[in-house]
Write an enzyme that holds these catalytic residues in place. Structure first.
Site, short mmCIF file in Angstrom:
data_model
loop_
_atom_site.label_atom_id
_atom_site.label_comp_id
_atom_site.label_asym_id
_atom_site.label_seq_id
_atom_site.Cartn_x
_atom_site.Cartn_y
_atom_site.Cartn_z
CG HIS B 132 -1.60 0.65 1.21
ND1 HIS B 132 -1.10 1.94 1.92
CD2 HIS B 132 -3.56 0.44 0.98
CE1 HIS B 132 -2.74 2.50 1.63
NE2 HIS B 132 -3.84 2.15 1.39
CG ASP B 209 0.81 -2.33 6.66
OD1 ASP B 209 -0.65 -2.42 7.13
OD2 ASP B 209 0.20 -1.53 4.95
CD GLN B 212 -6.88 -4.06 4.03
OE1 GLN B 212 -7.57 -5.12 4.34
NE2 GLN B 212 -6.92 -2.89 3.85
CE LYS B 235 -7.19 -0.40 6.65
NZ LYS B 235 -7.93 0.40 5.47
CB CYS B 373 -3.95 3.81 -1.97
SG CYS B 373 -4.56 4.67 -1.53
#
Lengths: 145, 415
Positions: B132, B209, B212, B235, B373
């Site tokens: 991302h 990261d 997700q 999220k 993105c």
């Protein structure tokens, strides 16, 4: 027909459709009838800024009237461009520059399009008006307006 | 064949779960809402909404410095959230949990601190081709600032990392590896254990990261042995504006803070400032108190449902969706990793993703369209963007069927 008469006609056409999917069907159909821009004009300097999908717009002056051709990589965008061009193409720069475009709000497009599309549509209108103003200024300079 | 597709039965009480999310019970353009944009943000259960309301109604106050009752209540709730989060990701200590604005803020914190203390001319940073922008740009900025260079792990045609190429990139110049746990665009679950193991063999720290991943997978930072991990509250069924940076204590001690003011100071004179202890050293200014408290409520809710139950249902839904989507004529999946979670990206014929997304919206179906993105990834696949349906545990089989029917109707109009 004047620009306003054309706007009224578009509003009338849309008033027959209750469902948004029907309105989109109509917009997509218009896209397929769009006077396409010649390939030589599908360049970066003909791209309209502010559109998420790519839109090329070309302007031509014939007999003191402005004519527009366009293309886009997205079909719905093509339909929206077609709608805009059908209303504004073939009029004098003065008429295009000075007429208030109200049909977008009247048929509910501004509220129902996604914000990116809605902004794109307004960018397109702004670009067309800018062309008209530029031609108008040029004509005034030459003492023709 | 459609008849061959097995329709799974949820292990969860979906009717009851969906009642926990009031936003789901509404109509969009005259159709019941189908919300499949969970990769962008998840919806919030009532317990989170009630917790936010309770905070602002009963004990809204600033934390850490007030001597009055409300401030103490707010401080206690804020710090309790930190403990709950530490337990949730199995951090060794709550002081390893730094509250941030979100994943992007957390990555910026690490990148900025590295650029001030670790990175120098000739060094390098490894990221991957499926990152991302939030895990590209902060490192690009750090490299520009220090003269270090950015190296990118390539992916194969299925959207999986080329691990052989990763190994080849790991040389003595590398100061950190920062990669996504799960791709927001392709849904690929990266082999993070191997990534960390290979980097650690050369004493290189790894940042994940987990934006997700944290809502779909069980994360144990100690078992992973990861050095830094970032995720966002929104999220994870929590509020927007709150996120977490987990960092190993030894690293957090080593790195300098990159923002000044507020709780991050111990003493200030015009001559010198002494930084506060962990975790406050990295929490400048008034933090998102309500966000932190709301995030704790979200984590408690997930624990109540059971992450293993959530995972099991999401996997079944994902399998069903993938099978059903592939029955649509002209549909091609973008990214077909063997191990995947959350996002399903696709295109139909040459239809522009914006067109498809817009017509799905008018049928009450919320999906994401565009480059998500991840522009370099789109360039790699040579496409303008994708349509992305991202699934979570409150989604149903009927919603997947609505998506498929919606795509078929839209595609018929657009072809």
């Amino acid at each position: 027909m004047t620009i306003n008469e054309k706007q009224e006609q578009v509003i009338g056409d849309f008033s027959f459709m209750d469902e948004w999917m029907d309105k989109y069907e109509y917009i997509i159909q218009l896209g397929k009838e769009l006077p396409l821009i010649e390939d030589q004009y599908k360049t970066d300097d003909h791209l309209i800024k502010g559109c998420q999908s790519r839109v090329w717009l070309h302007t031509e002056m014939k007999n003191d009237k402005l004519f527009f051709t366009s293309d886009s990589d997205a079909v719905i965008t093509k339909g929206l461009v077609s709608l805009m061009i059908s209303v504004l193409s073939g009029h004098s720069p003065k008429e295009i520059a000075e007429t208030d475009i109200y049909f977008i709000d009247a048929i509910g497009l501004r509220n129902h399009l996604s914000p990116t599309r809605s902004n794109g549509l307004l960018s397109m209108l702004k670009q067309i008006k800018l062309y008209a103003v530029a031609y108008l200024a040029k004509a005034q300079q030459n003492g023709q307006a | 064949m459609l008849a061959d597709i097995n329709i799974p039965t949820p292990a969860l009480d979906l009717d009851s779960i969906r009642k926990d999310f009031p936003i789901l019970d509404q109509q969009v353009f005259g159709q019941p809402l189908v919300y499949l944009d969970n990769g962008a943000t998840t919806q919030k259960p009532k317990i989170v909404l009630d917790t936010l309301e309770k905070y602002y109604t009963h004990y809204n106050s600033n934390v850490h410095r007030g001597v009055h009752q409300l401030s103490q209540q707010a401080t206690e709730a804020y710090e309790h959230s930190r403990i709950t989060i530490a337990e949730y990701i199995n951090a060794a200590h709550a002081r390893e949990v730094i509250f941030t604005k979100g994943t992007t803020d957390a990555i910026n914190l690490v990148a900025a601190s590295f650029s001030r203390s670790v990175l120098k001319q000739g060094d390098s940073v490894i990221i991957s081709a499926l990152e991302h922008h939030s895990n590209i740009v902060p490192w690009q900025m750090a490299c520009e600032y220090t003269g270090a260079s950015l190296k990118v792990i390539p992916i194969n045609e299925k959207g999986e990392l080329r691990m052989d190429q990763y190994e080849a990139l790991l040389d003595d110049s590398v100061r950190i590896v920062s990669v996504a746990y799960v791709s927001n665009t392709l849904g690929t679950i990266n082999p993070v254990k191997d990534i960390i193991r290979l980097a650690h063999a050369r004493n290189i720290p790894v940042m994940l990261d987990a934006a997700q991943a944290v809502q779909h997978l069980h994360i144990d930072v100690q078992a992973l042995d990861v050095d830094f991990l970032a995720f966002s509250g929104h999220k994870l069924y929590g509020p927007t504006g709150i996120g977490v940076l987990y960092g190993k204590e030894e690293w957090l001690h080593k790195l300098p803070p990159y923002q000044g003011g507020g709780d991050m100071i111990k003493t200030v004179t015009f001559a010198k400032t002494t930084y506060n202890e962990l975790p406050y050293k990295f929490e400048a200014g008034t933090p998102d108190i309500s966000g932190a408290i709301g995030l704790e409520a979200a984590i408690k809710y997930i624990k109540h449902i059971g992450l293993e139950n959530i995972q099991a249902w999401e996997e079944q839904l994902q399998t069903y969706a993938l099978e059903k989507l592939q029955t649509i004529k002209g549909l091609r999946l973008i990214g077909q990793a063997t191990h995947r979670s959350g996002a399903i990206s696709f295109l139909v014929d040459n239809i522009h993703p914006y067109d498809l997304g817009e017509l799905l919206d008018k049928q009450g179906i919320a999906v994401r369209t565009g480059h998500h993105c991840t522009e370099p990834l789109m360039d790699l696949f040579q496409i303008p963007g994708t349509v992305r349906a991202s699934i979570t545990f409150y989604n149903t089989i009927e919603e997947i069927d609505r998506l498929v029917a919606g795509i078929e109707r839209a595609a018929a109009m657009l072809r």
